[in-house]
Design a protein around this motif. Structure first.
Motif, PDB file in Angstrom:
ATOM      1  N   THR A  76     -13.671  38.391  -8.064  1.00 49.36           N
ATOM      2  CA  THR A  76     -14.806  39.491  -7.840  1.00 49.36           C
ATOM      3  C   THR A  76     -16.061  38.748  -7.258  1.00 49.36           C
ATOM      4  O   THR A  76     -17.565  39.595  -7.103  1.00 49.36           O
ATOM      5  CB  THR A  76     -15.163  40.317  -8.901  1.00 49.36           C
ATOM      6  N   SER A  77     -16.173  37.769  -7.838  1.00 59.78           N
ATOM      7  CA  SER A  77     -17.885  36.994  -7.148  1.00 59.78           C
ATOM      8  C   SER A  77     -17.229  35.089  -7.496  1.00 59.78           C
ATOM      9  O   SER A  77     -17.115  34.883  -8.383  1.00 59.78           O
ATOM     10  CB  SER A  77     -18.600  37.301  -8.422  1.00 59.78           C
ATOM     11  N   LEU A  78     -18.252  34.374  -6.201  1.00 56.86           N
ATOM     12  CA  LEU A  78     -17.733  33.270  -6.274  1.00 56.86           C
ATOM     13  C   LEU A  78     -19.493  33.118  -7.427  1.00 56.86           C
ATOM     14  O   LEU A  78     -20.597  33.383  -6.614  1.00 56.86           O
ATOM     15  CB  LEU A  78     -17.563  32.762  -5.502  1.00 56.86           C
ATOM     16  N   VAL A  89     -15.848  21.577  -8.283  1.00 61.08           N
ATOM     17  CA  VAL A  89     -16.006  22.350  -9.302  1.00 61.08           C
ATOM     18  C   VAL A  89     -16.342  24.640  -8.453  1.00 61.08           C
ATOM     19  O   VAL A  89     -17.361  24.385  -7.971  1.00 61.08           O
ATOM     20  CB  VAL A  89     -16.813  22.203 -10.148  1.00 61.08           C
ATOM     21  N   PHE A  90     -15.309  25.439  -8.121  1.00 60.86           N
ATOM     22  CA  PHE A  90     -15.953  26.418  -8.166  1.00 60.86           C
ATOM     23  C   PHE A  90     -15.646  27.293  -9.507  1.00 60.86           C
ATOM     24  O   PHE A  90     -14.406  27.167 -10.190  1.00 60.86           O
ATOM     25  CB  PHE A  90     -14.602  26.932  -7.146  1.00 60.86           C
ATOM     26  N   GLU A  91     -16.570  27.886 -10.161  1.00 65.12           N
ATOM     27  CA  GLU A  91     -17.259  28.663 -11.390  1.00 65.12           C
ATOM     28  C   GLU A  91     -16.698  30.130 -10.071  1.00 65.12           C
ATOM     29  O   GLU A  91     -17.977  30.678  -9.492  1.00 65.12           O
ATOM     30  CB  GLU A  91     -18.583  28.563 -11.041  1.00 65.12           C
ATOM     31  N   PHE A  92     -16.289  30.733 -10.399  1.00 66.16           N
ATOM     32  CA  PHE A  92     -15.997  32.492 -10.269  1.00 66.16           C
ATOM     33  C   PHE A  92     -15.331  33.630 -10.960  1.00 66.16           C
ATOM     34  O   PHE A  92     -14.863  32.529 -12.075  1.00 66.16           O
ATOM     35  CB  PHE A  92     -14.752  32.520  -9.350  1.00 66.16           C
ATOM     36  N   CYS A  93     -15.431  34.686 -11.005  1.00 62.70           N
ATOM     37  CA  CYS A  93     -14.717  35.898 -12.544  1.00 62.70           C
ATOM     38  C   CYS A  93     -14.017  36.483 -10.539  1.00 62.70           C
ATOM     39  O   CYS A  93     -14.291  36.726 -10.038  1.00 62.70           O
ATOM     40  CB  CYS A  93     -16.074  36.541 -11.966  1.00 62.70           C
ATOM     41  N   ASP A  94     -13.182  37.102 -11.616  1.00 62.61           N
ATOM     42  CA  ASP A  94     -11.818  37.228 -10.797  1.00 62.61           C
ATOM     43  C   ASP A  94     -10.764  38.732 -12.173  1.00 62.61           C
ATOM     44  O   ASP A  94     -11.419  39.351 -13.270  1.00 62.61           O
ATOM     45  CB  ASP A  94     -10.938  36.538 -10.834  1.00 62.61           C
ATOM     46  N   GLU A  95     -10.400  39.631 -11.151  1.00 60.84           N
ATOM     47  CA  GLU A  95     -10.121  41.011 -12.047  1.00 60.84           C
ATOM     48  C   GLU A  95      -8.724  41.039 -11.384  1.00 60.84           C
ATOM     49  O   GLU A  95      -8.048  40.870 -10.320  1.00 60.84           O
ATOM     50  CB  GLU A  95     -10.590  41.908 -11.833  1.00 60.84           C
ATOM     51  N   ALA A  96      -7.639  41.378 -11.956  1.00 59.45           N
ATOM     52  CA  ALA A  96      -6.514  41.911 -11.897  1.00 59.45           C
ATOM     53  C   ALA A  96      -5.231  42.699 -12.612  1.00 59.45           C
ATOM     54  O   ALA A  96      -5.823  43.292 -13.765  1.00 59.45           O
ATOM     55  CB  ALA A  96      -5.385  40.443 -11.294  1.00 59.45           C
ATOM     56  N   GLY A 100       0.946  44.306 -15.961  1.00 57.28           N
ATOM     57  CA  GLY A 100       0.961  45.924 -15.899  1.00 57.28           C
ATOM     58  C   GLY A 100      -0.597  46.193 -16.811  1.00 57.28           C
ATOM     59  O   GLY A 100      -1.233  47.616 -17.163  1.00 57.28           O
ATOM     60  N   GLN A 101      -0.656  45.274 -17.420  1.00 58.78           N
ATOM     61  CA  GLN A 101      -2.172  45.474 -18.116  1.00 58.78           C
ATOM     62  C   GLN A 101      -3.497  44.409 -17.988  1.00 58.78           C
ATOM     63  O   GLN A 101      -3.784  43.383 -16.458  1.00 58.78           O
ATOM     64  CB  GLN A 101      -2.167  44.597 -19.291  1.00 58.78           C
ATOM     65  N   PRO A 102      -4.700  45.308 -17.390  1.00 64.10           N
ATOM     66  CA  PRO A 102      -6.217  45.171 -17.005  1.00 64.10           C
ATOM     67  C   PRO A 102      -6.563  43.680 -17.821  1.00 64.10           C
ATOM     68  O   PRO A 102      -6.331  43.096 -18.401  1.00 64.10           O
ATOM     69  CB  PRO A 102      -7.667  46.038 -17.563  1.00 64.10           C
ATOM     70  N   TYR A 103      -6.918  42.770 -16.200  1.00 67.54           N
ATOM     71  CA  TYR A 103      -7.157  41.067 -16.823  1.00 67.54           C
ATOM     72  C   TYR A 103      -8.354  41.123 -16.038  1.00 67.54           C
ATOM     73  O   TYR A 103      -8.918  41.478 -14.808  1.00 67.54           O
ATOM     74  CB  TYR A 103      -6.437  40.731 -16.241  1.00 67.54           C
ATOM     75  N   ARG A 104      -9.675  40.342 -16.920  1.00 64.95           N
ATOM     76  CA  ARG A 104     -11.255  40.341 -15.951  1.00 64.95           C
ATOM     77  C   ARG A 104     -11.147  38.636 -16.527  1.00 64.95           C
ATOM     78  O   ARG A 104     -10.863  37.928 -18.469  1.00 64.95           O
ATOM     79  CB  ARG A 104     -11.458  40.942 -16.642  1.00 64.95           C
ATOM     80  N   ASN A 105     -11.490  37.296 -16.426  1.00 72.72           N
ATOM     81  CA  ASN A 105     -11.989  36.491 -16.660  1.00 72.72           C
ATOM     82  C   ASN A 105     -12.874  35.387 -15.814  1.00 72.72           C
ATOM     83  O   ASN A 105     -13.237  35.962 -14.349  1.00 72.72           O
ATOM     84  CB  ASN A 105     -10.714  35.899 -16.679  1.00 72.72           C
ATOM     85  N   ARG A 106     -13.599  34.311 -16.282  1.00 73.24           N
ATOM     86  CA  ARG A 106     -14.400  34.253 -15.596  1.00 73.24           C
ATOM     87  C   ARG A 106     -14.123  32.554 -15.659  1.00 73.24           C
ATOM     88  O   ARG A 106     -13.267  32.087 -17.372  1.00 73.24           O
ATOM     89  CB  ARG A 106     -16.047  33.749 -16.702  1.00 73.24           C
TER      90      ARG A 106
END
Length: 132
Positions: A76-78, A89-96, A100-106
């Motif tokens: 979702t963002s780098l 090192v790559f710092e990013f946010c993702d979602e998925a 079957g459950q919503p997932y978001r993380n940094r």
């Protein structure tokens, strides 16, 4: 920036692009082809917690990632890319959707580069999944 770190960044960027490709397609071969034979990776939780050694262990790990997320994991963002002569090192946010459950993380991941290959990978999970 030195020539060595320019090349390190180029190789690590290719690995990061191949990682994102793997998330989108479940095809991990482009990433696996960039790994050294003595590749190691560190993961912070679960079945693969701690130090893992070898390309075959990496293949198992990425297959496990596919089982958890299917092809739903999206960047979702780098946030930041930081590099030295041997590590990026790559710092990013993702979602998925994870099982079957919503997932978001940094996330922060690092790639260690040696001779135009990735010899090491470390992953750090950040948020509680409620914030980006």
């Amino acid at each position: 920036m030195t020539q060595i770190s320019d090349n390190t960044l180029k190789v690590a960027q290719q690995a990061f692009d191949n990682l994102m490709h793997g998330f989108a397609t479940s095809n991990w071969e482009p990433l696996l082809n960039l790994l050294t034979d003595d590749f190691t990776f560190w993961f912070p939780i679960g079945t693969y917690h701690g130090l893992n050694i070898g390309k075959e262990r990496a293949r198992e790990f990425f297959q496990y990632v596919t089982e958890l997320f299917g092809q739903t994991l999206k960047l979702t963002s780098l946030e930041r890319v930081t590099s030295s002569e041997t590590t990026v090192v790559f710092e990013f946010c993702d979602e998925a959707s994870m099982l079957g459950q919503p997932y978001r993380n940094r996330i922060a991941i690092s790639f260690d580069v040696r001779n135009d290959k990735i010899c090491g990978y470390r992953e750090y999970l950040g948020s509680d999944g409620k914030s980006n």
